[in-house]
Design an enzyme around this catalytic site. Structure first.
Site, PDB file in Angstrom:
ATOM      1  N   ARG A 320       0.827  -1.215   0.000  1.00 59.05           N
ATOM      2  CA  ARG A 320       0.000   0.000   0.000  1.00 59.05           C
ATOM      3  C   ARG A 320       0.855   1.256   0.000  1.00 59.05           C
ATOM      4  O   ARG A 320       0.423   2.311  -0.488  1.00 59.05           O
ATOM      5  CB  ARG A 320      -0.954  -0.011   1.192  1.00 59.05           C
ATOM      6  CG  ARG A 320      -2.139   0.922   0.994  1.00 59.05           C
ATOM      7  CD  ARG A 320      -3.253   0.617   1.977  1.00 59.05           C
ATOM      8  NE  ARG A 320      -4.390   1.485   1.731  1.00 59.05           N
ATOM      9  CZ  ARG A 320      -5.611   1.049   1.451  1.00 59.05           C
ATOM     10  NH1 ARG A 320      -5.843  -0.234   1.352  1.00 59.05           N
ATOM     11  NH2 ARG A 320      -6.602   1.905   1.262  1.00 59.05           N
ATOM     12  N   GLU A 722      -8.825   7.037   7.645  1.00 60.71           N
ATOM     13  CA  GLU A 722      -7.406   7.143   7.322  1.00 60.71           C
ATOM     14  C   GLU A 722      -7.013   8.359   6.487  1.00 60.71           C
ATOM     15  O   GLU A 722      -5.952   8.950   6.734  1.00 60.71           O
ATOM     16  CB  GLU A 722      -6.952   5.867   6.590  1.00 60.71           C
ATOM     17  CG  GLU A 722      -6.990   4.640   7.465  1.00 60.71           C
ATOM     18  CD  GLU A 722      -6.705   3.372   6.663  1.00 60.71           C
ATOM     19  OE1 GLU A 722      -5.792   2.630   7.049  1.00 60.71           O
ATOM     20  OE2 GLU A 722      -7.397   3.133   5.650  1.00 60.71           O
TER      21      GLU A 722
END
Length: 771
Positions: A320, A722
């Site tokens: 990621r 996030e």
């Protein structure tokens, strides 16, 4: 609007968190507050005292003979598999009996009448070791030829080598980004209660009840249906309770089944910090080509991460980081490689952003490099490289849709008065003096979905009782972020009833099976849609019943606030439910949702791993004392995209909290391991999280209330957990500008993160020496 047409607590309204009053009055019940069953025992973990080596002798006689000790557990007491690896790589034993791979690795557990007796007994263990060389950071592990803990990833598009070689300008650099401790207010804890036959029930502070269920099952050697994991709420998680809770659940369950008594395991904060994983720290090497206008032509990056002794979630975290190494910018030619390196430290794990922040900060460092090399405002360079029509393909070959960044940045530039304030900062610094100022406006583009496609699913269970009250259960966990409240708002709006009618019940594996972790900012997206699906099924039955009972066409049946109309007839919601019950209409339903459109081919490095993108921007101004390295955030302006907000008050709170937590990661929170491999920053006394006094002096946070998700998410909202964590990169960049003023902004200061006073001071001295 008339009161009769108003739903208290409907979707898109600011509504108080369901536990807010309990939080502030101390009535919120956490795992440690649950009344202990009669005869409850307490466990504590005995750990290794070296970073790497073999255990040559283990003498636990004094431990067993200590006051109050009932049992001592080792690897030999595990009836099933001695492994809690979340990815099936079989590289994470519960207890080690031979090879020690980090300082603090669990070797045994003591079960005693009280927690204090168990903790004291652990100190009586005699363990002999044959030490081996250890490597606790990326450079040392690389020098010792340590392996990767999992397969690395490469993302590539275009001809990188030729593009770099032909670029008018080329810069190579290195950025080090530190880790971070989760510092949840409620530490790790599990309470296990044995049942009949092979059954066991656990109450735990975990973001992933289903995974804890399966870990307990396979270590006990029983099927998953014998294990029930319950979670009402957590006092914070941030990713630290996604996989790290498995250890505590398993040990408590092992002890409870062996002894036939309830067992609670709650480590001290010091031990919690010593043996649980952190945010991965990264060493990022970049090779950057660009033209005279500051447009990026090619990027070649290698992202090495300190992963720790086992794989845990390091594979997807480092993946990621690459997914977000473009942030808001189009790279015509790009090659990004991950290096998930094994080290003799605790196994690093999920943390808010899940590798994304480390990727985004690398992108912003490259923008900063270009700006200083060309003598331009970094905001100009950012705009020149934004994704746009014809330049909208990511390094993983997904098209960027619904790109609203230019509008967000333009709006924030105006509302924050960026240009005027930047000129004032330049004028201030031109006067000289030790206090220098900096200002930066940085964007965020963040992809939403689990990159492990199978995790993008959720279930829910909704009961409507015959008095009109509603019971709501789903697989998401509440860690303070307001998930339970948002999903309850969705249900209230679906039935057009007051939110007070809805009983929000604890997450439990015996009601909704096979749930995904509450992580990847997906909790509301997934569970909200699953709950809505359950409501839709019940409503369809009610419409069918009402049409037949009142002899009206189905299309005339409408749910309105507190009532239901059937043509000219109106009954209260309660009356409809009572009549439906008497007619034997099923008033309960499961619901299910799986995220559409996403797919990912890791071997090829291509696909559509994200369902949509969330965007944001922040403008931060700082003051830096170049004689001490101390920094202060004078002002921060934030404009963040949450689509059509389900609950603006909760979303604003998430943005504000993420910003301050991100500031901590980038300015003060520093993890330090001593030469012997022991973590020295293992308590609030040695690890500095932001205080209330560290928040921006002026803090303006707004939601982009004009935004609406183009994808059919729950009520057209977007994830908020996030994405805003990366907004305070603007603080980091502003600190860099203040330092760069010492060399007339001609040299990129190349600050490493966190920008502690020591690092800021050393950077300032380097730039002074260059003039």
């Amino acid at each position: 609007m008339k009161d009769a047409d108003r739903i208290h607590g409907a979707a898109h309204e600011s509504h108080i968190h369901d536990s807010a009053i309990k939080h502030v009055t101390g009535r919120a019940e956490y795992t440690d507050d649950i009344t202990e069953p009669a005869g409850c025992l307490h466990a504590y973990i005995g750990t290794a005292g070296i970073a790497h080596g073999h255990i040559t002798a283990l003498d636990l006689d004094a431990v067993r003979a200590a006051p109050g000790v009932v049992a001592v557990l080792t690897a030999d007491d595990i009836p099933g598999r001695n492994d809690i690896s979340p990815n099936g790589l079989d590289d994470e034993p519960v207890f080690t009996s031979d090879l020690v791979q980090f300082f603090g690795q669990p070797v045994f557990a003591v079960v005693a009448e009280t927690r204090d007796l168990a903790r004291r007994a652990c100190q009586l263990a005699k363990i002999d070791y044959a030490p081996l060389p250890h490597a606790c950071d990326i450079d040392a592990a690389e020098g010792a030829d340590y392996p990767d803990v999992t397969a690395p990833l490469t993302l590539e598009r275009g001809q990188v080598g030729p593009a770099l070689n032909s670029a008018p300008h080329r810069i190579q650099g290195r950025l080090r980004v530190g880790g971070q401790d989760h510092m949840y207010l409620e530490g790790q804890i599990a309470l296990a209660i044995p049942g009949e036959d092979d059954e066991i029930a656990l109450f735990a502070s975990t973001q992933h009840p289903s995974e804890a269920q399966h870990m307990v099952a396979h270590t006990l050697g029983v099927p998953a249906n014998a294990v029930v994991v319950n979670v009402r709420r957590m006092g914070g998680g941030f990713g630290g309770k996604e996989t790290q809770m498995n250890l505590f659940c398993v040990i408590a369950a092992l002890a409870a089944k062996k002894l036939g008594r309830a067992v609670k395991l709650r480590p001290d904060r010091d031990q919690d910090m010593e043996i649980t994983g952190k945010r991965h720290d990264f060493r990022i090497d970049y090779d950057l080509g660009f033209d005279d206008q500051g447009r990026i032509l090619a990027v070649d990056g290698v992202f090495a991460a300190r992963c720790g002794w086992s794989s845990d979630l390091s594979g997807p975290v480092t993946d990621r980081a690459l997914f977000h190494a473009d942030n808001a910018y189009f790279y015509p030619a790009v090659r990004l490689q991950s290096r998930p390196i094994k080290t003799n430290t605790v196994s690093n794990t999920a943390f808010r952003g899940f590798g994304g922040p480390q990727g985004v900060i690398a992108a912003e460092r490259m923008i900063e490099e270009i700006a200083y090399a060309l003598g331009r405002d970094p905001l100009e360079i950012r705009r020149a490289n934004f994704y746009r029509d014809g330049a909208d393909i990511t390094p993983y070959h997904q098209t960027v849709e619904d790109n609203i960044l230019s509008r967000l940045v333009d709006e924030l530039e105006q509302s924050s008065d960026y240009q005027t304030r930047r000129r004032a900062v330049l004028d201030w610094n031109a006067r000289g003096g030790p206090i220098r100022k900096g200002i930066a406006l940085t964007p965020v583009k963040f992809g939403i979905s689990f990159t492990a496609t199978w995790f993008n699913q959720a279930g829910a269970l909704v009961h409507v009782y015959n008095d009109g009250s509603i019971h709501l259960n789903h697989g998401g966990t509440e860690m303070g972020q307001g998930l339970y409240t948002k999903v309850a708002q969705v249900v209230a709006e679906a039935f057009q009833v007051d939110i007070s009618r809805i009983k929000i019940t604890k997450t439990t594996t015996e009601k909704v099976p096979n749930t995904s972790a509450t992580a990847a900012s997906s909790g509301t997206d997934l569970n909200g849609m699953a709950a809505l699906d359950a409501c839709t099924r019940i409503k369809a039955r009610l419409v069918e019943f009402a049409a037949a009972h009142w002899n009206v066409p189905r299309e005339t049946v409408q749910f309105l606030p507190g009532r239901v109309t059937m043509g000219a007839q109106t009954v209260s919601f309660d009356e409809l439910i009572k009549a439906a019950y008497m007619a034997r209409v099923q008033l309960s339903s499961t619901g299910f949702y799986k995220t559409p459109e996403i797919h990912w081919d890791r071997a090829a490095g291509k696909g559509q791993p994200f369902y949509y993108f969330a965007y944001g921007a922040a403008c931060s101004e700082v003051s830096v004392d170049t004689l001490t390295g101390e920094t202060r955030v004078d002002r921060a302006d934030v404009l963040h995209d949450v689509g059509r907000s389900l609950n603006p008050a909760l979303d604003l709170g998430q943005v504000e909290g993420a910003f301050v937590q991100g500031m901590g990661w980038l300015t003060s929170e520093e993890l330090v391991w001593e030469g012997a491999g022991r973590l020295r920053t293992h308590a609030p006394s040695t690890y500095k999280i932001p205080l209330a006094s560290d928040r921006p002096r002026i803090f303006n946070v707004r939601l982009a209330d004009w935004s609406e998700n183009v994808k059919p998410t729950i009520k057209r909202s977007k994830a908020v957990g996030e994405p805003p964590f990366m907004l305070p990169i603007s603080v980091f960049e502003a600190i860099g500008m203040a330092v760069a003023s010492l060399a007339d902004y001609r040299i990129c200061p190349r600050l490493d993160a966190p920008a502690t006073p020591e690092r800021v001071l050393m950077a300032a001295e380097r730039l002074r020496a260059s003039t």
